[in-house]
Scaffold this motif. Structure first.
Motif, PDB file in Angstrom:
ATOM      1  N   ARG A  61       0.197  -1.044   0.129  1.00 49.64           N
ATOM      2  CA  ARG A  61       0.102  -0.349   0.314  1.00 49.64           C
ATOM      3  C   ARG A  61       1.217   1.233  -0.513  1.00 49.64           C
ATOM      4  O   ARG A  61       2.378   1.143   0.079  1.00 49.64           O
ATOM      5  N   LYS A  63       1.838   5.257   1.049  1.00 51.68           N
ATOM      6  CA  LYS A  63       1.409   6.184   2.902  1.00 51.68           C
ATOM      7  C   LYS A  63       1.281   7.388   2.281  1.00 51.68           C
ATOM      8  O   LYS A  63       2.961   7.529   1.811  1.00 51.68           O
ATOM      9  N   SER A  87       4.416   2.081   1.247  1.00 49.52           N
ATOM     10  CA  SER A  87       4.447   1.575   3.127  1.00 49.52           C
ATOM     11  C   SER A  87       5.266   0.860   3.501  1.00 49.52           C
ATOM     12  O   SER A  87       6.349   0.030   2.491  1.00 49.52           O
ATOM     13  N   VAL A 177      -6.248   2.115   0.824  1.00 52.84           N
ATOM     14  CA  VAL A 177      -6.232   2.729   2.400  1.00 52.84           C
ATOM     15  C   VAL A 177      -6.754   3.880   2.115  1.00 52.84           C
ATOM     16  O   VAL A 177      -7.203   4.559   1.321  1.00 52.84           O
ATOM     17  N   TYR A 179      -8.040   7.860   4.325  1.00 52.85           N
ATOM     18  CA  TYR A 179      -7.406   8.887   4.763  1.00 52.85           C
ATOM     19  C   TYR A 179      -8.506   9.889   4.171  1.00 52.85           C
ATOM     20  O   TYR A 179      -9.561  10.142   3.329  1.00 52.85           O
TER      21      TYR A 179
END
Length: 195
Positions: A61, A63, A87, A177, A179
């Protein structure tokens, strides 16, 4: 001494029948063992593949290091820039095949990578690329920028106003992911804000 002993005349036939049954049992056991070994090998291969895919979904993934909003003349956020990296433990991540799911105050949409950020595309660019591998994140030191244009994703063509919230989900081939961000309450006389 043994002249008076009489041997049964059908004893040889019973022995052959027993031998045939024994051989048949051995053949059945051998076939069953072969099937079990093949099944075990297939299950082991599937388990290894599932383990690799599951591990990839957890680790492969991006980050998001930082999220910056560019403030326009009308005190709204007109561009959202995400700085991304690999990540921990992630393999190579290709941003050209990634998608970004945008859930803003007005609407939600799925964006694909393109040359310009608009209502259907996000743009990616290089901040730091150690081995010149763009658009693939290969090294831990690599930093790429994902740019989203919220003015193209709003109903009235304006950017993100003060206090509004939005969600960005970066979906790579291995997994997603999410956010969540919010715009600061005040942006007066600022060119950029941290989201």
């Amino acid at each position: 001494m043994f002249d008076d002993v009489r041997w049964p005349s059908d004893r040889g036939q019973v022995g052959i029948g027993t031998l045939i049954v024994f051989i048949a049992m051995v053949l059945v056991a051998a076939i069953a063992a072969g099937v079990l070994i093949n099944t075990a090998g297939f299950l082991q291969t599937k388990a290894e593949q599932t383990g690799v895919e599951s591990s990839g979904q957890v680790t492969d993934r991006v980050k998001v290091v930082s999220t910056i909003g560019k403030v326009g003349n009308d005190d709204t956020v007109t561009l959202v820039n995400l700085t991304v990296m690999k990540s921990s433990g992630a393999g190579d991540i290709n941003l050209s095949t990634a998608t970004v799911e945008w859930l803003g105050p007005d609407q939600g949409t799925i964006l694909t990578n393109g040359s310009k950020a608009n209502e259907t595309r996000f743009n990616s660019s290089v901040i730091k690329d150690r081995q010149d591998t763009y658009p693939v994140l290969v090294n831990k030191e690599d930093r790429f920028r994902i740019t989203i244009n919220p003015t193209k994703l709003s109903d009235d063509g304006s950017g993100l106003a003060a206090g509004e919230e939005f969600t960005v989900k970066v979906v790579t081939t291995a997994g997603a992911v999410t956010y969540e961000h919010s715009v600061p309450q005040t942006m007066t006389n600022r060119e950029a804000v941290t989201l």
